[in-house]
Design a protein around this motif. Structure first.
Motif, mmCIF file in Angstrom:
data_model
loop_
_atom_site.group_PDB
_atom_site.id
_atom_site.type_symbol
_atom_site.label_atom_id
_atom_site.label_comp_id
_atom_site.label_asym_id
_atom_site.label_seq_id
_atom_site.Cartn_x
_atom_site.Cartn_y
_atom_site.Cartn_z
ATOM 1 N N LEU A 13 -24.871 -24.362 13.389
ATOM 2 C CA LEU A 13 -24.399 -24.387 14.775
ATOM 3 C C LEU A 13 -25.636 -24.930 15.750
ATOM 4 N N ALA A 14 -26.782 -24.963 15.521
ATOM 5 C CA ALA A 14 -27.910 -25.397 16.533
ATOM 6 C C ALA A 14 -27.879 -26.798 16.489
ATOM 7 N N ALA A 15 -27.293 -27.440 15.204
ATOM 8 C CA ALA A 15 -27.237 -28.824 15.138
ATOM 9 C C ALA A 15 -26.147 -29.333 15.847
ATOM 10 N N GLY A 16 -25.156 -28.691 16.260
ATOM 11 C CA GLY A 16 -23.942 -29.245 17.205
ATOM 12 C C GLY A 16 -22.740 -29.029 16.269
ATOM 13 N N CYS A 17 -22.734 -28.466 15.078
ATOM 14 C CA CYS A 17 -21.321 -28.228 14.623
ATOM 15 C C CYS A 17 -20.526 -27.248 15.350
ATOM 16 N N ASP A 18 -19.207 -27.519 15.179
ATOM 17 C CA ASP A 18 -18.126 -26.727 16.220
ATOM 18 C C ASP A 18 -17.733 -25.543 15.417
ATOM 19 N N ASP A 19 -18.168 -25.593 13.962
ATOM 20 C CA ASP A 19 -17.530 -24.137 13.145
ATOM 21 C C ASP A 19 -18.141 -24.479 11.840
ATOM 22 N N TYR A 20 -18.085 -23.628 11.041
ATOM 23 C CA TYR A 20 -18.827 -23.449 9.664
ATOM 24 C C TYR A 20 -17.720 -23.094 8.786
#
Lengths: 119, 376
Positions: A94-101
């Motif tokens: 999430l910190a790297a910019g992912c919108d979801d996981y």
């Protein structure tokens, strides 16, 4: 048909996921490492990217950061695929910019939900 | 099929663990061999694909078997325990990968069989479902093994873990219950009742395991859920005295579970204690505003853990007593109402209630109270 770029180095995971997603009506492109993932994101401009976090050459976090800082690709939603084993993977994604996981093992209905939410 | 639990084995040693894993592995290999023969000899539309997928399951299972043997033969210390240092995150990841493949390919074979127009292929659906179930069973055994090994680990990160370069691993390693020897142990006074059924909801196996052991030692009955959905399902089937709820979970997080509990009239009286890591104060405040009873910070101070849970349980006990009292009161009132209507016709009863109401109901109340007092 919406186009998904799948960035995954493990052959079996790639095979399973791409086949199942194709059956659900998605057009699938494959990248096998982080570097290729970044290049193909720019070249193909997919509608969504599924990014495995543990990749060779360039890891998933770095690849995502690069995709998100490139003007051409920054609006493409990215779903991180994290292995259950590593604590902190989620927060880092999430910190790297992912919108979801999503976590492995992949449960297809759950993943499809997340994909559909972002498309 | 029976899901044997590693934890329930009386002597949890390397030998037992190894055998528990070897059995389902062998089962998968046997079935895959049989199914491959069946497919080769039969006529199916997707014969090639089915054989390829079965082959992949076989390879993944063999890989898993090799890894398991590696763990149990080579990573064992002289006194016969699993060497926790070499049981690193990489090993854990490598154990899970082939199991995920077994599950994934079984699922695909199943989907294909169910969608197939060939009845011969559809008939195999049950077999593929069985494979998938064994795969899930293997995954839960591996997860139990991992949390078992982690539980025996001293709370410091191993070098191998650090090399995996996850900055939160340190935090994870320290998210165990720390015992502060400088704090005096609060003796169990007769007034202290460590009684009650608790539900611990946390997606991390090690956290669930540790909390339930610690709380179990205090005398609580503890059940666990590994995600919000499972927790809500369990709460629908049984009344817990307190829920310990982790904030950060995938899928349904702590907030969402709390909101669901508050929204359900059958559940909202059950106290919820939020569990949080150090840097989530904002989310904790939000949870309390949403109706959580209290919060506990990781790492847990055992004294505070016990005290907060007992306080919560006591509050619930008082509330339960109050509810029981009110219910009984209502029943008595209804009885009296009926009695009144037996003696007098309704319109007169209503007028009486309107006029002399205070007097007669006071008398009735008084009688009800003494009846209740006698009962308590």
């Amino acid at each position: 048909m919406p186009k998904i770029l799948l960035v995954e180095d493990n052959e079996m995971n790639r095979d399973m996921l791409s086949r199942r997603l194709k059956r659900k009506g998605f057009d699938i492109s494959i990248a096998v490492d982080g570097g290729q993932g970044v290049d193909m994101a720019e070249a193909e401009l997919p509608d969504l990217i599924l990014m495995d976090m543990s990749l060779p050459v360039k890891d998933g976090w770095t690849a995502t950061r690069e995709i998100k800082s490139n003007e051409k690709t920054r609006n493409i939603p990215v779903i991180a695929l994290t292995a259950h084993a590593m604590a902190g993977d989620r927060e880092q994604a999430l910190a790297a910019g992912c919108d979801d996981y999503d976590t492995k093992p992949i449960e297809l209905p759950r993943l499809l939900d997340k994909i559909n939410n972002l498309l | 099929m029976s899901t044997s639990s590693l934890r329930s084995s009386p002597t949890l040693d390397v030998e037992t663990l190894g055998n528990e894993l070897r059995k389902p592995i062998q089962k998968v290999l046997n079935r895959v061999n049989r199914l491959s023969l069946q497919v080769k000899q039969g006529s199916f539309d997707d014969k090639e694909q089915m054989l390829t997928d079965l082959g992949k399951i076989e390879n993944a299972t063999k890989q898993l078997s090799r890894l398991v043997e590696d763990v149990f033969r080579q990573r064992v210390t002289p006194d016969g325990q699993i060497d926790t240092n070499s049981f690193s995150a990489t090993v854990r990841h490598d154990l899970r990968t082939p199991v995920n493949a077994i599950i994934g390919y079984s699922e695909m074979l199943l989907e294909d069989a169910e969608a197939s127009s060939s009845s011969a292929q559809a008939d195999l659906a049950d077999e593929f479902e069985e494979l998938m179930t064994i795969g899930h069973h293997l995954l839960s055994l591996i997860n139990e093994l991992i949390s078992f090994v982690k539980g025996r680990e001293a709370p410091k990160p191993s070098k191998a873990d650090l090399v995996d370069a996850s900055p939160h691993l340190l935090e994870d390693a320290f998210q165990t219950i720390t015992h502060d020897p400088s704090l005096p142990e609060i003796p169990a006074t007769p007034a202290e009742v460590n009684e009650g059924t608790l539900l611990v909801v946390d997606d991390k196996d090690s956290n669930r395991e540790l909390l339930s052991r610690q709380l179990g030692r205090y005398g609580f009955t503890v059940e666990t859920a590994e995600n919000g959905l499972q927790a809500l399902k369990m709460m629908a089937e049984k009344e817990y005295d307190t829920i310990l709820l982790d904030v950060l979970m995938p899928e349904l997080n702590g907030f969402q579970v709390l909101a669901a509990v508050q929204a359900d009239p059958k559940l909202k009286h059950i106290p919820v204690i939020m569990i949080s890591a150090l840097d989530e104060i904002d989310s904790v405040v939000r949870c309390i505003e949403m109706g959580a009873q209290d919060y506990l910070q990781k790492p847990f101070n055992p004294t505070i853990l016990k005290a907060k849970i007992n306080a919560t349980l006591e509050r619930k006990r008082l509330r339960d007593r109050e509810q029981a009292y009110l219910k009984r009161l209502k029943q008595e009132q209804e009885k009296s109402e009926k009695l009144l209507l037996n003696i007098l016709p309704r319109p007169i009863a209503e007028r009486l209630k309107g006029g002399i109401q205070s007097h007669s109901s006071c008398t009735l109340q008084w009688r009800s109270c003494s009846a209740l007092t006698a009962a308590w």
